[in-house]
Design a protein around this motif. Structure first.
Motif, PDB file in Angstrom:
ATOM      1  N   ILE A 167      63.571  48.415  56.554  1.00 12.84           N
ATOM      2  CA  ILE A 167      63.282  47.289  55.670  1.00 12.84           C
ATOM      3  C   ILE A 167      62.100  47.668  54.791  1.00 12.84           C
ATOM      4  CG2 ILE A 167      61.771  46.149  57.353  1.00 12.84           C
ATOM      5  CD1 ILE A 167      62.831  43.468  56.195  1.00 12.84           C
ATOM      6  N   GLY A 168      62.192  47.319  53.522  1.00 15.55           N
ATOM      7  CA  GLY A 168      61.123  47.667  52.594  1.00 15.55           C
ATOM      8  C   GLY A 168      60.939  46.600  51.533  1.00 15.55           C
ATOM      9  N   ALA A 169      59.872  46.743  50.775  1.00 15.30           N
ATOM     10  CA  ALA A 169      59.575  45.779  49.717  1.00 15.30           C
ATOM     11  C   ALA A 169      58.898  46.497  48.562  1.00 15.30           C
ATOM     12  CB  ALA A 169      58.689  44.656  50.238  1.00 15.30           C
ATOM     13  N   GLN A 170      59.095  45.940  47.380  1.00 17.31           N
ATOM     14  CA  GLN A 170      58.398  46.388  46.177  1.00 17.31           C
ATOM     15  C   GLN A 170      57.651  45.199  45.585  1.00 17.31           C
ATOM     16  OE1 GLN A 170      61.825  47.954  43.942  1.00 17.31           O
ATOM     17  NE2 GLN A 170      60.945  50.008  44.160  1.00 17.31           N
ATOM     18  N   TYR A 171      56.368  45.422  45.316  1.00 14.45           N
ATOM     19  CA  TYR A 171      55.562  44.386  44.667  1.00 14.45           C
ATOM     20  C   TYR A 171      55.211  44.873  43.269  1.00 14.45           C
ATOM     21  CZ  TYR A 171      51.727  41.253  43.522  1.00 14.45           C
ATOM     22  OH  TYR A 171      50.910  40.339  42.894  1.00 14.45           O
ATOM     23  N   VAL A 172      55.711  44.176  42.263  1.00 13.51           N
ATOM     24  CA  VAL A 172      55.448  44.533  40.868  1.00 13.51           C
ATOM     25  C   VAL A 172      54.082  43.974  40.491  1.00 13.51           C
ATOM     26  CG1 VAL A 172      56.271  44.407  38.500  1.00 13.51           C
ATOM     27  CG2 VAL A 172      57.917  44.481  40.382  1.00 13.51           C
TER      28      VAL A 172
END
Length: 370
Positions: A274-279
């Motif tokens: 599981i991963g995430a990207q924060y712009v």
């Protein structure tokens, strides 16, 4: 030398092809994958590097795209044996890299090509049992992969690729205090296939699925084979908001068919990530990811000293930022914490790995003509 250690030395000299990081397909074929701990690798499709995981993803990459990564792997992997010998860190530093290029020919058709290494390592067994030095044991493969993708409609895309696997096997060894030494080198080339699907149910969600076939590298000069097992990858990407993106993976690898040097019982492996990207801004994105990979060994107390494998936890993070109007840079770091294991010979424990850890440091340059 005790009889069981004589058997061990013979096994290492004659069957050292087991030293190939079995159960350790390297997901880290791009800096983006490093920072996300591979989460979403078959669905993210931001640049040409997606063809390494899912060729169908090329349909989502606009225009012409190039992505190149430099990756440094450092393995903190000490092998302790139970007869006053110590090989210390058997992996150390290994340079890795990749390069991918894609071209969107028209609204439906895209092609690409990539070169990368994601299988095997070079290991160093010095002062093993105070009797044998094996300064180099290498089984590695480099993949050259042409790929194509075809967009059926606004939601579905199909992709296919051929992987030309160039495998190298090399062993250097010497039995201390004797004239007995062994230096062998061989290579082989095989072809593997990969097919993929990319499904886009909406403008904010993508699902990717890919299958890669098994490859057997046959080193005929030494009468050995190295299996690169078949595997399945399912990935998801979802844009929660303008600032947050969520990614995930479910993977399966067919390691139950693999046979180790010391005949440890193996099993299929599974991964969940599981991963995430924060712009953070239009020019900068923060990547983060966590993954769990199950062990290829049925019993960690009856594993194989030629393969440092076990349940593994991957933690990655990185930053991607705009370098110019048409290029971006990505820097990432990942730590992989691997379960301890030990090897038995004739019913007795002879050696083991205590909490081995792999560290990945990476840099990626990405260019697009749009």
């Amino acid at each position: 030398m005790k009889p069981r250690h004589s058997l061990l030395v013979s096994s290492l000299f004659l069957c050292a092809t087991g030293v190939q990081a079995g159960g350790l397909y390297l997901y880290e074929n791009s800096s983006t994958n490093v920072g996300l701990a591979s989460a979403g690798e078959a669905a993210l499709a931001n640049d040409a590097s997606v063809l390494g995981s899912n060729p169908a993803g090329l349909s989502h990459v606009a225009g012409q795209s190039f992505s190149g990564s430099l990756i440094g792997l450092y393995g903190d992997t000490d092998l302790d044996n139970y007869n006053n010998g110590r090989s210390e860190n058997i992996i150390g530093f290994t340079p890795l890299g990749s390069a991918f290029y894609s071209d969107r020919v028209d609204d439906r058709f895209a092609v690409g090509i990539g070169v990368y290494g994601n299988y095997g390592l070079s290991l160093d067994y010095d002062n093993l049992f105070n009797k044998v030095d094996i300064p180099k044991v290498t089984t590695q493969a480099i993949t050259l992969k042409p790929a194509m993708s075809y967009r059926l409609n606004d939601q579905w895309s199909l992709g296919a690729a051929l992987g030309f696997q160039f495998g190298v096997f090399e062993v250097e060894g010497q039995l201390n205090g004797t004239e007995y030494s062994k230096n062998v080198k061989d290579n082989d080339t095989q072809i593997t296939g990969q097919v993929g699907v990319l499904y886009e149910p909406s403008a904010v969600t993508r699902l990717g699925f890919a299958y890669s076939s098994e490859t057997k590298l046959k080193f005929t000069d030494v009468g050995q084979e190295a299996i690169m097992p078949q595997y399945l990858t399912f990935s998801a990407f979802h844009k929660i908001s303008e600032n947050w993106h969520l990614l995930g993976n479910l993977n399966w690898q067919d390691w139950s068919r693999y046979r180790t040097t010391f005949n440890a019982e193996t099993q299929d492996t599974y991964q969940i990530a599981i991963g995430a990207q924060y712009v953070m801004s239009p020019d900068m994105t923060w990547n983060m990811g966590f993954a769990f990979d199950s062990s290829m060994f049925k019993d960690q107390d009856r594993a194989d000293l030629t393969i440092s494998a076990g349940d593994a936890y991957r933690i990655g993070t990185g930053v991607d930022f705009k370098w110019s109007d048409k290029s971006r840079l990505n820097f990432a770091f990942e730590a992989t914490l691997v379960e301890s294991s030990q090897t038995n010979l004739t019913g007795n424990p002879i050696a083991g790995f205590k909490d081995p850890t792999l560290y990945f440091f990476s840099m990626q340059y990405t260019w697009s003509n749009l």
